[in-house]
Design an enzyme around this catalytic site. Structure first.
Site, PDB file in Angstrom:
ATOM      1  N   ARG A   1     -49.699   2.411  59.754  1.00  0.00           N
ATOM      2  CA  ARG A   1     -50.846   2.130  59.737  1.00  0.00           C
ATOM      3  C   ARG A   1     -51.514   3.927  60.991  1.00  0.00           C
ATOM      4  NH1 ARG A   1     -51.464  -2.651  61.640  1.00  0.00           N
ATOM      5  NH2 ARG A   1     -52.199  -3.275  59.220  1.00  0.00           N
TER       6      ARG A   1
ATOM      7  N   HIS B   1     -47.451   7.027  54.266  1.00  0.00           N
ATOM      8  CA  HIS B   1     -46.926   6.131  53.172  1.00  0.00           C
ATOM      9  C   HIS B   1     -45.352   7.498  53.502  1.00  0.00           C
ATOM     10  CE1 HIS B   1     -49.101   3.271  52.004  1.00  0.00           C
ATOM     11  NE2 HIS B   1     -49.416   3.753  50.769  1.00  0.00           N
TER      12      HIS B   1
ATOM     13  N   HIS C   1     -55.430   8.188  53.863  1.00  0.00           N
ATOM     14  CA  HIS C   1     -55.671   7.625  53.219  1.00  0.00           C
ATOM     15  C   HIS C   1     -56.303   6.243  52.935  1.00  0.00           C
ATOM     16  CE1 HIS C   1     -51.563   6.160  51.522  1.00  0.00           C
ATOM     17  NE2 HIS C   1     -51.800   5.299  50.951  1.00  0.00           N
TER      18      HIS C   1
ATOM     19  N   GLU D   1     -48.349   6.592  45.107  1.00  0.00           N
ATOM     20  CA  GLU D   1     -49.447   5.963  44.747  1.00  0.00           C
ATOM     21  C   GLU D   1     -50.551   6.144  44.088  1.00  0.00           C
ATOM     22  OE1 GLU D   1     -50.138   3.723  47.756  1.00  0.00           O
ATOM     23  OE2 GLU D   1     -53.264   4.242  47.851  1.00  0.00           O
TER      24      GLU D   1
HETATM   25 ZN    ZN Z   1     -51.509   3.071  50.008  1.00  0.00          ZN
END
Ligand code: ZN
Length: 319
Positions: free
Chosen positions: A196, A101, A176, A119
């Protein structure tokens, strides 16, 4: 303070079907009577891709985004223009694609003013020998680009053992992925911007899904230290005590296992509560595994009894 500040905001979760999803959100959490391939429950969300409705009380039927917009006083008048957090439960039966991200600055510039995404995963369950993907092995950005362009992903990605009760903080720029059999509670900035990196060469409907090669190379942290700094182990936490799992610029999270009774004060701008297991009462109201709720600003004393595992989350910013 008014009575409204004493009203618990119970939420109706938003469920998401995914190709990689399992059935535990149905069989263990009972979010639906039947169904398979439900990968995500957005338990506390005001994101346009899944805006939870208020389940009962004064604002029954309104969405969380509406409540946040119209009654900011319930949220401590925090300044974030949109409700800043999103809490999900994720059940992965198959592999998820490996992602990265952007941070707020990159997302703002390249993704229409969107937020970046930090996150945190709390591992509710996973297989004995589970590993997650976190970080990568390239030492320089050139090496990262070379490995990506040559498709040497299996060498690039780093796999790290993971156990039930681990807490994994994923800062922007960290490559991740969770792996099959992992059931997690994810707390994140309210954002859906994902690049991605690698999809294990899979085909979906006969075609590979798009890979965001250039963005991935640009936003990935090099070198990556996330396996050293991002994973904390929490097991056998003592009951009836608040245990802080993580505190970052966006959120603070605590785990609370109540066995018998526990009293505390809600003195944060607002407090998100997710019931991870068990059942009991929160100020006399029945609560059970899978429920998500918000205690508003000025709520004051909180009395929990029964046998429940709770995740408590608040914002850590007054931006
Ligand atoms: Zn994520």
């Amino acid at each position: 303070m008014t009575d409204k500040n004493r009203e618990i905001i119970f939420l109706e979760p938003e469920l998401k079907e995914n190709v990689w999803g399992g059935n535990r959100l149905v069989t263990e959490f009972h979010y639906r009577d039947e169904g398979d391939g439900i990968g995500e429950c957005w338990g506390i969300s005001a994101h346009p891709h899944g805006d939870c409705k208020i389940a009962e009380g004064t604002w029954k039927g309104k969405t969380l985004s509406w409540l946040y917009r119209e009654h900011r006083e319930l949220f401590g008048n925090v300044k974030a223009p949109e409700f800043p957090l999103l809490v999900k439960i994720i059940d992965a039966k198959e592999k998820l694609s490996i992602q990265v991200h952007p941070d707020d600055a990159y997302a703002k510039e390249h993704e229409n003013g969107s937020l970046g995404k930090t996150e945190c995963w709390y591992v509710l369950d996973c297989p004995e020998d589970a590993e997650l993907v976190i970080g990568h092995n390239a030492k320089t950005r050139e090496e990262l680009a070379d490995m990506v362009h040559a498709g040497r992903y299996e060498e690039l990605i780093r796999r790290v053992p993971v156990k039930k009760g681990d807490c994994v903080q994923i800062i922007p720029g960290t490559i991740h992925a969770i792996t099959p059999g992992m059931l997690i509670l994810e707390t994140q900035q309210s954002s859906d911007v994902t690049y991605r990196v690698y999809d294990y060469g899979r085909l979906v409907n006969g075609k590979p899904r798009p890979i965001h090669v250039e963005q991935s190379i640009e936003v990935t942290n090099v070198p990556d230290l996330s396996d050293k700094t991002g994973i904390k182990h929490f097991a056998n936490l003592s009951p009836n005590e608040l245990h802080e799992l993580v505190s970052c610029e966006f959120y603070r999270m605590w785990k609370l296992d109540v066995d018998g009774s526990f009293e505390m004060e809600q003195s944060h701008p607002f407090l998100l509560v997710s019931v991870l297991s068990g059942e009991g009462r929160l100020d006399g109201r029945p609560i059970h595994k899978g429920m998500h709720m918000i205690l508003p600003d000025g709520y004051g004393n909180v009395y929990v009894n029964g046998r429940v595992e709770l995740m408590l989350t608040t914002v850590n910013c007054t931006k």
